[in-house]
Structure formats: C-alpha cells, structure tokens
Enzyme design. Structure first.
Site, mmCIF file in Angstrom:
data_model
loop_
_atom_site.group_PDB
_atom_site.id
_atom_site.type_symbol
_atom_site.label_atom_id
_atom_site.label_comp_id
_atom_site.label_asym_id
_atom_site.label_seq_id
_atom_site.Cartn_x
_atom_site.Cartn_y
_atom_site.Cartn_z
ATOM 1 N N GLU A 19 -1.875 8.289 8.526
ATOM 2 C CA GLU A 19 -0.352 8.013 8.404
ATOM 3 C C GLU A 19 0.313 8.608 9.623
ATOM 4 O O GLU A 19 1.294 8.149 10.014
ATOM 5 C CB GLU A 19 0.227 8.549 7.204
ATOM 6 C CG GLU A 19 -0.008 7.725 5.870
ATOM 7 C CD GLU A 19 0.885 6.700 5.685
ATOM 8 O OE1 GLU A 19 2.025 6.797 6.008
ATOM 9 O OE2 GLU A 19 0.250 5.682 5.510
ATOM 10 N N ASP B 294 0.747 -1.156 0.131
ATOM 11 C CA ASP B 294 0.073 0.081 0.023
ATOM 12 C C ASP B 294 0.846 1.179 -0.155
ATOM 13 O O ASP B 294 2.248 1.085 0.286
ATOM 14 C CB ASP B 294 -0.785 0.047 1.331
ATOM 15 C CG ASP B 294 -1.802 1.194 1.433
ATOM 16 O OD1 ASP B 294 -2.496 1.542 0.372
ATOM 17 O OD2 ASP B 294 -1.779 1.994 2.450
ATOM 18 N N SER B 295 0.341 2.254 -0.033
ATOM 19 C CA SER B 295 1.211 3.676 -0.022
ATOM 20 C C SER B 295 1.694 3.837 1.233
ATOM 21 O O SER B 295 2.707 4.807 1.554
ATOM 22 C CB SER B 295 0.349 4.826 -0.543
ATOM 23 O OG SER B 295 -0.945 5.019 0.368
ATOM 24 N N CYS C 56 -11.018 3.226 0.634
ATOM 25 C CA CYS C 56 -9.662 3.689 0.999
ATOM 26 C C CYS C 56 -9.019 2.785 1.887
ATOM 27 O O CYS C 56 -9.585 2.862 3.016
ATOM 28 C CB CYS C 56 -9.197 5.045 1.132
ATOM 29 S SG CYS C 56 -7.545 5.358 1.319
ATOM 30 N N CYS D 190 -4.395 -1.290 -2.053
ATOM 31 C CA CYS D 190 -4.584 0.168 -2.038
ATOM 32 C C CYS D 190 -5.810 0.483 -3.122
ATOM 33 O O CYS D 190 -5.384 -0.048 -4.420
ATOM 34 C CB CYS D 190 -3.184 0.641 -2.286
ATOM 35 S SG CYS D 190 -3.402 2.463 -2.690
ATOM 36 N N HIS E 155 -6.761 2.787 3.873
ATOM 37 C CA HIS E 155 -6.198 3.771 5.350
ATOM 38 C C HIS E 155 -7.666 4.027 5.966
ATOM 39 O O HIS E 155 -7.468 4.053 7.646
ATOM 40 C CB HIS E 155 -5.885 5.078 4.885
ATOM 41 C CG HIS E 155 -4.611 5.033 4.563
ATOM 42 N ND1 HIS E 155 -4.050 4.377 3.467
ATOM 43 C CD2 HIS E 155 -3.294 5.489 5.322
ATOM 44 C CE1 HIS E 155 -2.702 5.059 3.368
ATOM 45 N NE2 HIS E 155 -2.261 5.210 4.399
HETATM 46 N N1 DGL Z 1 -4.690 3.259 0.898
HETATM 47 C C1 DGL Z 1 -4.718 3.680 -0.342
HETATM 48 C C2 DGL Z 1 -6.235 3.558 -0.921
HETATM 49 O O1 DGL Z 1 -6.828 2.605 -0.580
HETATM 50 C C3 DGL Z 1 -4.168 5.241 -0.548
HETATM 51 C C4 DGL Z 1 -4.023 6.136 0.338
HETATM 52 C C5 DGL Z 1 -3.147 7.389 -0.382
HETATM 53 O O2 DGL Z 1 -2.072 7.139 -0.266
HETATM 54 O O3 DGL Z 1 -3.856 8.247 -1.004
HETATM 55 O O4 DGL Z 1 -6.492 4.120 -1.719
#
Ligand code: DGL
Length: 192
Positions: free
Chosen positions: A154, A12-13, A185, A75, A187
């Site tokens: 984050e 993931d990011s 998302c 992600c 996150h």
């Molecule tokens: N966790 C990621 C997602 O599911 C991306 C979050 C990001 O880095 O903007 O989209």
C-alpha cells in the site's frame, strides 16, 4: 442498456486488486472496467467479517449505481469474509471471487511442502479450511499470515531493504524446505 456495453466492477481493499485487473484486461480486452481501491479502509485482513462486509456492500451499491453487469472481488480476504453473503444479497448480479492457488501448487506433485502466504482473516476462515481439506493428502500446507506485506505494498514499498528484511524474517524458518509459495493475497504479486 445493452449488457455488452456495461462495465465490470473490480474492487479490493486497496492497490492489490490491480494485479487482478491487469490479467482481466489481458483476458478480456474489449470489456470496460471500473476499479475501486478501498485504500482509506485498508487493510481488510485484520478487520472483522462484519466490518469487511459493510464496506463490500457500500462498494457494490456504488457499482450498481454505475450500472455494472458483474463484480469481481479482487481480494481473497473480502471473498472469504463476505462472498456468500453478497451472492445471496445481490442475486441477479454475477459476483466472482478469489481463492489462494493451492490447486495449481499441488498439481501433479505428491508430498510437497507448500507455504500459503495470505492475510490472517483469509487463513482463519472456513473457506480456506475447506480448501486445505481438499489438498491435504497431496501436500504439507503451511499457513503463513503476512499482514505487514499488505502495508508495504500500500505504501508502494515493493523493493526496499525493509521489505526484504521482513520477508526474510517470516520465510526464514522454511527456507530450503519449500516446494512452492502460494501468494494468497492480491497485494502480494507486487512483491513477487
Ligand atoms: N488484497 C487483499 C487480499 O487479497 C487484502 C489485503 C488487506 O487489505 O489486508 O486478501
């Protein structure tokens, strides 16, 4: 090496994909996983598709060096931006992606109001448009970009007054009139 002994790469990011890893470990307790959180390059959701694809290629090449048998793009943003390209580039590697859970949110219910919270990139991509088209006769779908929520998670701020204020400010226009919120998302479940 015997495939059953190889690990599955999950990335993931940043920290978001850990919410996916948690479920993967529950579903497949006998598998080994290698997790790559690209926090140095987070957030992805406000970057271009090319920038995100370049990072995905570097991460998958790293996984291949480690001998993985499959990759999970944990992600939504990277899946929207790059999954098609990556599946063509790495033909022999199973690549599994994410999709906002609109199907679950609409199941069995007609004419409900569904807010989909996700990154700006996920919401503007063709992949999400196609998904919306599949369900738009069943629900009113409201797109709600929430890029700052990625940054809160984050930073590990998942229960602060600032986070609550931010969530109230973006959700306020819809309160009292929403049947479901899709956390599109990886996150976002940390702030659920
Ligand atoms: N966790 C990621 C997602 O599911 C991306 C979050 C990001 O880095 O903007 O989209």
């Amino acid at each position: 090496m015997d495939n059953s002994k190889k690990a599955i790469g999950v990335f993931d990011s940043g920290l978001g994909g850990i919410s996916v890893l948690r479920d993967l470990k529950k579903l497949m307790p006998n598998e080994d996983f290698i997790y790559f959180g690209d926090s140095a390059y987070a957030p992805y959701g406000i970057k271009t598709k090319d920038e995100i694809t370049k990072r995905c290629v570097e991460i998958i090449d790293f996984f291949i060096e480690k001998g993985v048998k499959a990759v999970v793009i944990a992600c939504n943003t990277a899946t929207s931006a790059s999954a098609n390209y990556l599946r063509k580039k790495y033909k022999d590697l199973p690549i599994i992606g994410m999709e906002p859970a609109l199907k679950v949110a609409t199941q069995g219910v007609k004419n409900n109001n569904i807010v989909v919270m996700a990154t700006p990139l996920t919401l503007k991509e063709k992949k999400f448009e196609n998904l919306m088209n599949r369900f738009e006769d069943q629900a009113k779908i409201i797109k709600l970009p929430a890029p700052d929520l990625v940054e809160f998670v984050e930073r590990g701020e998942i229960d602060t007054p600032e986070l609550k204020k931010y969530l109230r400010s973006i959700l306020n226009p819809y309160l009292g009139n929403i049947d479901a919120v899709v956390l599109g998302c990886t996150h976002f479940p940390f702030a659920k």
